[in-house]
Design an enzyme around this catalytic site. Structure first.
Site, PDB file in Angstrom:
ATOM      1  N   GLU A 181       0.828  -1.228   0.000  1.00  0.00           N
ATOM      2  CA  GLU A 181       0.000   0.000   0.000  1.00  0.00           C
ATOM      3  C   GLU A 181       0.855   1.267   0.000  1.00  0.00           C
ATOM      4  O   GLU A 181       0.605   2.199   0.764  1.00  0.00           O
ATOM      5  CB  GLU A 181      -0.978  -0.016   1.191  1.00  0.00           C
ATOM      6  CG  GLU A 181      -2.105  -1.012   0.988  1.00  0.00           C
ATOM      7  CD  GLU A 181      -3.299  -0.823   1.922  1.00  0.00           C
ATOM      8  OE1 GLU A 181      -3.320   0.153   2.680  1.00  0.00           O
ATOM      9  OE2 GLU A 181      -4.204  -1.660   1.857  1.00  0.00           O
TER      10      GLU A 181
HETATM   11  C1  LIG Z   1       3.080  -9.417   0.366  1.00  0.00           C
HETATM   12  C2  LIG Z   1       2.590  -8.419  -0.638  1.00  0.00           C
HETATM   13  C3  LIG Z   1       1.239  -8.234  -0.845  1.00  0.00           C
HETATM   14  C4  LIG Z   1       0.785  -7.362  -1.838  1.00  0.00           C
HETATM   15  N1  LIG Z   1      -0.554  -7.288  -2.129  1.00  0.00           N
HETATM   16  C5  LIG Z   1      -0.938  -6.609  -3.243  1.00  0.00           C
HETATM   17  C6  LIG Z   1      -2.280  -6.684  -3.730  1.00  0.00           C
HETATM   18  O1  LIG Z   1      -3.147  -7.337  -3.143  1.00  0.00           O
HETATM   19  N2  LIG Z   1      -2.595  -6.029  -4.869  1.00  0.00           N
HETATM   20  C7  LIG Z   1      -1.673  -5.307  -5.557  1.00  0.00           C
HETATM   21  O2  LIG Z   1      -2.011  -4.756  -6.596  1.00  0.00           O
HETATM   22  N3  LIG Z   1      -0.408  -5.179  -5.117  1.00  0.00           N
HETATM   23  C8  LIG Z   1      -0.014  -5.832  -3.988  1.00  0.00           C
HETATM   24  N4  LIG Z   1       1.289  -5.753  -3.559  1.00  0.00           N
HETATM   25  C9  LIG Z   1       2.208  -4.881  -4.253  1.00  0.00           C
HETATM   26  C10 LIG Z   1       2.666  -3.725  -3.393  1.00  0.00           C
HETATM   27  O3  LIG Z   1       1.689  -2.748  -3.315  1.00  0.00           O
HETATM   28  C11 LIG Z   1       3.975  -3.228  -4.019  1.00  0.00           C
HETATM   29  O4  LIG Z   1       4.928  -4.162  -3.600  1.00  0.00           O
HETATM   30  C12 LIG Z   1       4.358  -1.873  -3.566  1.00  0.00           C
HETATM   31  O5  LIG Z   1       3.511  -0.948  -4.133  1.00  0.00           O
HETATM   32  C13 LIG Z   1       5.791  -1.526  -3.930  1.00  0.00           C
HETATM   33  O6  LIG Z   1       6.154  -1.919  -5.222  1.00  0.00           O
HETATM   34  P1  LIG Z   1       7.496  -2.802  -5.467  1.00  0.00           P
HETATM   35  O7  LIG Z   1       7.543  -3.847  -4.439  1.00  0.00           O
HETATM   36  O8  LIG Z   1       7.527  -3.178  -6.868  1.00  0.00           O
HETATM   37  O9  LIG Z   1       8.680  -1.822  -5.127  1.00  0.00           O
HETATM   38  P2  LIG Z   1       9.401  -0.822  -6.144  1.00  0.00           P
HETATM   39  O10 LIG Z   1       8.396   0.055  -6.754  1.00  0.00           O
HETATM   40  O11 LIG Z   1      10.275  -1.613  -7.029  1.00  0.00           O
HETATM   41  O12 LIG Z   1      10.271   0.030  -5.160  1.00  0.00           O
HETATM   42  C14 LIG Z   1      11.552  -0.389  -4.651  1.00  0.00           C
HETATM   43  C15 LIG Z   1      12.005   0.638  -3.626  1.00  0.00           C
HETATM   44  O13 LIG Z   1      12.100   1.925  -4.258  1.00  0.00           O
HETATM   45  C16 LIG Z   1      11.350   2.875  -3.522  1.00  0.00           C
HETATM   46  N5  LIG Z   1      10.797   3.858  -4.450  1.00  0.00           N
HETATM   47  C17 LIG Z   1      10.089   3.641  -5.571  1.00  0.00           C
HETATM   48  N6  LIG Z   1       9.752   4.810  -6.136  1.00  0.00           N
HETATM   49  C18 LIG Z   1      10.251   5.784  -5.352  1.00  0.00           C
HETATM   50  C19 LIG Z   1      10.252   7.200  -5.392  1.00  0.00           C
HETATM   51  N7  LIG Z   1       9.681   7.872  -6.364  1.00  0.00           N
HETATM   52  N8  LIG Z   1      10.891   7.867  -4.417  1.00  0.00           N
HETATM   53  C20 LIG Z   1      11.503   7.201  -3.410  1.00  0.00           C
HETATM   54  N9  LIG Z   1      11.544   5.880  -3.330  1.00  0.00           N
HETATM   55  C21 LIG Z   1      10.924   5.174  -4.276  1.00  0.00           C
HETATM   56  C22 LIG Z   1      10.274   2.094  -2.821  1.00  0.00           C
HETATM   57  O14 LIG Z   1       9.851   2.786  -1.647  1.00  0.00           O
HETATM   58  C23 LIG Z   1      10.995   0.805  -2.481  1.00  0.00           C
HETATM   59  O15 LIG Z   1      11.686   0.994  -1.289  1.00  0.00           O
HETATM   60  C24 LIG Z   1       1.730  -6.602  -2.559  1.00  0.00           C
HETATM   61  C25 LIG Z   1       3.086  -6.748  -2.319  1.00  0.00           C
HETATM   62  C26 LIG Z   1       3.534  -7.659  -1.378  1.00  0.00           C
HETATM   63  C27 LIG Z   1       5.002  -7.828  -1.184  1.00  0.00           C
END
Ligand SMILES: Cc1cc2nc3c(=O)[nH]c(=O)nc-3n(C[C@H](O)[C@H](O)[C@H](O)COP(=O)(O)OP(=O)(O)OC[C@H]3O[C@@H](n4cnc5c(N)ncnc54)[C@H](O)[C@@H]3O)c2cc1C
Length: 828
Positions: A498
């Protein structure tokens, strides 16, 4: 002398005018009158200078004059430097509502507005549900069995959760749901946090997802079909937004839907052909209906003239042909259902679009609007519940765990983390409850949702880490008796989902707040977009008045002059006044950062994060004060109020200092430092006396501990034993046990007991024989010590219990001792 007097009068007069934001005419009057006085009283130089100042104010400040020459130039400059707000960002900015966050941004928070959100408490059915159904559900969870043995909740618990309507808390009663208030939802989720897998399983369908989307945007037909089925668990929903290429930047999703026609049963049906790859979708492996976000294209223009129709949401039944669903991911620490969903040429009719064809292209707005509420409730409640359980277990454990002949809770090194846990749990509880209360009053707190999500889950991380530390090896050793370790390892889930915390803190809170909560920025940007110079003039010069006002307020309040009047009595008043002071400083720094960095501020995330930290800490502190004011305080709570407010305000001041030190414009940083903190920092970390007092109370049977653990699962009559209830019971008996421990230990130290009486049990028996304690005390101690030992015990397993592939097991004891080098040489 006269010159000095005129200068002082001019400064005081201007500060008063600025603080009151009385405008250019008032400033003109001060400078004009004093300037003329200077000329009349022969202080010619200062008189002329003051009149020049008056002329400058007249030209820049009087609307009729400035609109002739100044405003057009400023408007042209503004158009060049103002950040471009993309359509996606604008959607996010316009979602939700602004309330207390806006007050803090203004620099002159009106506390009455916060206190006007009266707390009406929970309804009777909500209270009953919390007391009965939640306790029963918690009593059905065996964390070890769920996480390690079955990697799922037991069938019996699933059935119970569905039957009792846990999945339909947000759905109104008319559709068969529980129709719970935000406060009740939050308290249910806090109680269910006794087991994190259960909390997530219940939290997700009640947060952002099909249920809420249907309620807000669904067609009547969709609502009538799905909502009753979601309420009683016949349908299990999931929502797929994230994919391999689109995480934090969710709007970059490459999943597509193409409008097309397909013949079904001899009939031509207008629909969508979907191709998508989603991952990490919570509940997907068992979901019966999938909410899906994708980009909609209409190349054949079957729906109208536009080809690219934008992000759209649909609800797709699980058994739809072409959808590959059911595989699982393995989230760290917690086996809640989570997995990928892949769709290849999945055809669905047009009526699967949530809200029907009218909502085509509205997907992002729908998601962002829903996020502002769900993000305030689910994860922050999980974090708060976890915090309170971890605190309860830690207080209990550290009291009954004795080392060096005393409970480890008596040691200052342990008291420090215990107090920190209590402070963070107290702040979390106040914040999530008071924000939920605002939601119940109709607010949709967009910016606070980012604050709550990121701050409270970061607190959860600190609390779980502290809890692990004070438990020592007890929490490090996994097994059925370990109530903490599994939840500890699952903590990164809350940090990431989230809106990952780093992004939320660095980009969202201030970035969104600066435009959304600021009293004038949105008007200025709108004036720019509309090319409306008149509107720009009005917004810009009101904004300028606010900047001068905040500077004067921050500076004078920094000297303790003209303190803000606040509707708080007693110990809360001093903090409320200082929140008002820091809010003025925050308003000024926010404007200074925006003016000096312009659109570059977006990239200067470290500055933006610290501005967000100031806002976050002021918001959290305000919620603590609101809770303090509204609730009935218990003995010892005042220390917790002081601890929490000082903890938050020193963090806010720390963030200010880092802003001053890191603003690229060094001179501006120095000026801001003088204006905002003219006498330096006011708040240090909370004093050790508070920490000692709080730690003692949370590790004993006290009113404060009881209040902090209110509405947690504290019964011990379920299928599973409840460690919190067992600690609570031990603490009730602790005072009596402590007297007996002391008697026996003293006797042992004096040599009155044999040296071999090393175990407490042995001392009890010999103490009874020697008449040091009576039979009743001995019996009491036998029971007490047996229970203590049980709580200190850790699990062990058969040698081959952990290896999944038993054929790889090495029998280390039957192997020959490895040969030394010399022996190997001699064999050769
Ligand atoms: C267990 C689990 C359950 C989930 N459930 C759902 C679900 O039900 N439905 C759904 O749609 N999604 C779901 N997600 C997805 C979740 O919302 C995403 O993992 C989350 O939005 C972050 O995306 P990412 O993991 O790809 O990280 P990335 O976007 O790859 O980010 C990597 C790092 O970079 C940082 N970062 C990225 N952009 C910026 C910025 N502009 N400035 C500073 N820092 C930045 C992030 O904070 C993070 O620390 C789930 C994920 C997990 C792990």
């Amino acid at each position: 002398m006269l010159t000095l007097l005129l200068i002082v009068l001019a400064i005081v007069g201007l500060l008063v005018v600025m603080r009151r934001e009385a405008g250019a005419p008032a400033a003109l009057a001060v400078l004009g009158v004093l300037g003329l006085a200077g000329l009349l009283l022969d202080a010619t130089v200062i008189g002329v200078l003051l009149l020049i100042g008056a002329a400058a104010v007249a030209v820049a400040g009087l609307p009729a004059l400035r609109r002739q020459w100044l405003t057009p130039r400023l408007f042209a400059m503004f158009k060049k430097v103002a950040p471009k707000v993309s359509a996606t960002e604008r959607t996010a900015l316009e979602a939700g509502s602004v309330s207390w966050d806006g007050e803090l941004f203004s620099g002159k928070p009106q506390w009455e507005k916060l206190l006007a959100f009266k707390d009406t408490g929970l309804r009777d059915d909500e209270k009953a549900f919390l007391a009965n159904q939640c306790a029963t559900a918690a009593g059905m969870c065996n964390a070890w069995d769920i996480a390690q043995e079955r990697a799922d909740l037991p069938q019996q618990l699933w059935d119970f959760l569905k039957k009792e309507g846990f999945f339909g808390m947000i759905i109104p009663k008319e559709y068969g749901g529980l129709g719970f208030s935000a406060k009740a939802q939050s308290m249910v989720l806090q109680k269910l946090s006794a087991n994190e897998t259960m909390m997530v399983t219940v939290g997700v369908p009640n947060s952002l997802g099909p249920g809420e989307l249907l309620l807000k945007y669904g067609t009547q037909e969709q609502k009538d079909h799905y909502l009753p089925r979601l309420s009683d668990g016949r349908e299990i929903p999931c929502f797929g937004l994230t994919g391999p290429r689109a995480g934090s930047d969710a709007t970059s999703l490459p999943d597509t839907g193409v409008v097309c026609k397909q013949t079904i049963n001899g009939e031509e049906v207008l629909g969508l052909r979907l191709n998508f790859e989603k991952r990490w979708i919570t509940l997907a492996p068992i979901a019966t209906v999938v909410g899906l976000a994708f980009r909609l294209f209409d190349p054949e223009k079957l729906l109208g003239d536009e080809e690219n129709r934008g992000i759209t949401l649909a609800l797709i039944p699980r058994d739809t042909a072409g959808m590959d669903i059911g595989r699982r991911h393995h989230p760290i620490g917690s086996p809640f259902m989570n997995g990928p969903i892949i769709g290849k040429d999945v055809f669905v009719p047009l009526d699967t679009i949530i809200g029907g064809p009218d909502m085509i292209g509205q997907g992002w707005r729908m998601l962002v609007e829903c996020l502002s509420i769900g993000r305030c409730i689910t994860l922050p409640s999980g974090a708060t519940g976890t915090a309170r359980y971890a605190l309860g277990w830690s207080g209990g454990f550290t009291r009954v765990r004795r080392q060096f002949n005393v409970p480890v809770a008596e040691m200052e090194g342990v008291q420090e983390p215990l107090a920190r846990m209590a402070g963070l749990a107290y702040i979390s509880q106040a914040t999530v409850y008071q924000t939920a209360n605002m939601i119940d009053h109709g607010e949709k707190p967009a910016v606070p949702s980012g604050i709550l999500k990121s701050q409270l889950t970061e607190f959860q991380r600190v609390i779980l880490s502290d809890a692990m530390d004070v438990h020592g090896g007890k929490a490090v050793t996994l097994g059925p008796r370990n109530y903490l370790g599994i939840g500890y390892s699952a903590n990164p889930v809350a940090i990431t989902v989230e809106g990952a915390n780093i992004m939320t803190r660095n980009l969202m809170i201030f970035g969104q707040g600066a435009i959304r909560c600021h009293p004038y920025v949105l008007d200025e940007l709108a004036a720019k977009d509309a090319n409306d110079m008149q509107a720009f003039d009005k917004a810009f010069f009101s904004h300028a008045g606010l900047i001068f006002g905040n500077a004067a307020r921050a500076f004078t309040l920094g000297f303790g002059l003209g303190k803000a009047s606040v509707p708080f009595d007693g110990p809360a008043a001093v903090y409320a006044k200082d929140i008002a002071r820091l809010s003025a400083g925050f308003g000024l720094c926010a404007d200074a950062a925006m003016a000096s960095l312009g659109s570059a501020l977006k990239k200067r995330e470290m500055i933006s994060a610290r501005l967000g930290d100031v806002l976050s800490n002021l918001y959290l502190a305000s919620m603590v004060l609101k809770q303090w004011q509204a609730g009935s305080q218990v003995e010892g709570e005042e220390a917790l109020l002081h601890y929490s407010c000082r903890f938050l305000l020193q963090r806010a001041e720390q963030a200010f200092v880092e802003i001053f030190d890191n603003l690229p414009n060094r001179a501006l940083g120095k000026i801001l430092k003088v204006v905002v903190m003219p006498t330096g920092r006011r708040w240090d970390k909370p004093h050790d006396d508070f920490a000692r007092d709080i730690a003692t109370r949370v590790s004993t049977h006290s009113a404060l501990r009881t209040k902090l653990l209110e509405n947690t699962w504290d019964a011990d009559d379920g299928e599973q034993r409840n460690p919190l209830a067992r600690y609570n019971a031990l603490l009730v008996d602790y005072d009596r046990a402590e007297v007996i421990y002391r008697t026996l230990n003293k006797a042992y130290a004096k040599g009155e007991l044999p040296q071999t009486a090393l175990h407490p049990e042995a001392r009890v028996e010999i103490g009874l024989e020697k008449g040091l304690i009576n039979a009743e005390d001995a019996e009491f101690m036998r029971t007490f010590e047996a229970e203590v030992l049980e709580m200190l015990t850790v699990d062990d397993f058969a040698y081959d219990a952990f290896a999944k592939n038993k054929s790889t097991l090495i029998d280390h004891n039957s192997q020959p001792t490895p040969a030394t080098k010399q022996e190997e040489e001699s064999v050769k």
